[in-house]
Write an enzyme that holds these catalytic residues in place. Sequence first.
Site, short mmCIF file in Angstrom:
data_model
loop_
_atom_site.label_atom_id
_atom_site.label_comp_id
_atom_site.label_asym_id
_atom_site.label_seq_id
_atom_site.Cartn_x
_atom_site.Cartn_y
_atom_site.Cartn_z
N LYS A 6 98.44 -36.28 101.25
CA LYS A 6 97.53 -36.82 100.22
C LYS A 6 96.23 -36.02 100.24
CE LYS A 6 96.56 -41.33 98.12
NZ LYS A 6 97.07 -41.00 96.79
N GLU A 37 108.06 -37.34 90.76
CA GLU A 37 107.21 -38.53 90.69
C GLU A 37 106.28 -38.37 89.50
OE1 GLU A 37 104.58 -38.84 94.12
OE2 GLU A 37 104.31 -36.67 94.18
N TYR A 85 92.64 -37.79 101.27
CA TYR A 85 92.11 -39.07 100.78
C TYR A 85 93.16 -40.16 100.90
CZ TYR A 85 94.49 -38.82 96.18
OH TYR A 85 95.42 -38.78 95.16
N ARG A 126 81.03 -19.53 103.72
CA ARG A 126 82.29 -19.76 103.03
C ARG A 126 83.35 -18.81 103.58
NH1 ARG A 126 85.35 -17.73 98.94
NH2 ARG A 126 86.68 -19.26 97.89
N LEU A 184 104.75 -37.92 97.17
CA LEU A 184 103.90 -38.68 98.08
C LEU A 184 104.66 -39.94 98.48
CD1 LEU A 184 100.85 -38.72 99.13
CD2 LEU A 184 100.64 -40.65 97.55
N1 PDD Z 1 97.61 -42.07 93.75
N2 PDD Z 1 102.29 -40.15 93.98
C1 PDD Z 1 101.10 -39.57 93.76
C2 PDD Z 1 101.06 -38.12 93.43
C3 PDD Z 1 99.91 -40.33 93.83
O1 PDD Z 1 98.73 -39.75 93.63
C4 PDD Z 1 100.01 -41.72 94.10
C5 PDD Z 1 98.80 -42.60 94.20
C6 PDD Z 1 101.28 -42.28 94.33
C7 PDD Z 1 101.47 -43.74 94.66
O2 PDD Z 1 101.11 -44.02 95.99
P1 PDD Z 1 100.60 -45.47 96.43
O3 PDD Z 1 101.61 -46.44 95.99
O4 PDD Z 1 100.50 -45.39 97.91
O5 PDD Z 1 99.26 -45.69 95.75
C8 PDD Z 1 102.40 -41.46 94.27
C9 PDD Z 1 96.36 -42.75 93.97
C10 PDD Z 1 96.33 -44.18 93.54
C11 PDD Z 1 95.24 -41.91 93.36
O6 PDD Z 1 95.37 -40.70 93.45
O7 PDD Z 1 94.26 -42.46 92.89
#
Ligand code: PDD
Length: 280
Positions: free
Chosen positions: A145, A177, A34, A100, A201
């Site tokens: 992601k 993070e 995503y 599956r 990420l």
């Molecule tokens: N999440 N680290 C993780 C684990 C994240 O899920 C996200 C963002 C970030 C920040 O990344 P960015 O600045 O590119 O949004 C860091 C999104 C917003 C979510 O899962 O909804």
Amino acid sequence: MDNKTVYLNGEYLPLCDAKISVMDRGFLFGDGIYEVIASYAGNLFHFEQHMERLENSLTSIRLTNPYDRAKWLEKLTPLIDASLDQAIYIQVTRGVASKRDHAFPEIVTPTVFAMSSNIVAFTDLDSGAKAISIDDSRWGLCNVKAITLLANILLRQQAVDQGCAEAILVKDGYVTEGAASNIFAVIDGILITPPKGREILPGITRDVILELASNNGIPYSEDVVSLDALKTASEIWLTSSTREIVPVVQLDNEIIANGKPGPVWKNINQLFQTYKHSKH
Ligand code: PDD
């Protein structure tokens, strides 16, 4: 149910009519990728960087990108309301298989879904968020992601259960993070964020902040941060496309500095608010 228009496999339709098969590998295995892209005044913020990360994530799970960048822009544009700050959510799964089986099906068409939702950035200059630190129980490819977010949601929920906005994750004594955000700390006057790698990420907001710091003479470094070091920080922030830059004023029941957002946050947040509405 909110009946906003969403995009599913080539069609725009009301959310309540958007349906996928129970044999979709996203549903059965969490086998998909995503993205979340902020939209300000109708412009997708750092669209190219989000597309690059999407391509990297898809390549990591051996899925072909269903659209090129121009096509993605064309598909997403009708979901955007230029009068609002929004988050555009994109999901690509490996699609619907006939049975599956953990291994990839031989022939499959990816499922592509997108929707928008409204975002309200953190703007209160006098208060901040509370966070807890917690053992990072996620898998080894946190740079991807993936929609498979069970560990992240359990970690975030533990924070919420304790009245906190976010869980700050710690691996072998070092901060990685947040459960859904990147982390920054100001330690001895230097803005520090952990380096990119498989443990985090590569956040788009993170990169923008480093660029703003660099262009505005704010000393920064991409370096490891131990939990012990984090506890000495004068400022801690969490960054993401949906929450922008959130100052943390309490970590594990300890108040940070004077319990208010710090001067470096005020400076960077002001720069970010101006920048997000400029052409980029
Ligand atoms: N999440 N680290 C993780 C684990 C994240 O899920 C996200 C963002 C970030 C920040 O990344 P960015 O600045 O590119 O949004 C860091 C999104 C917003 C979510 O899962 O909804």
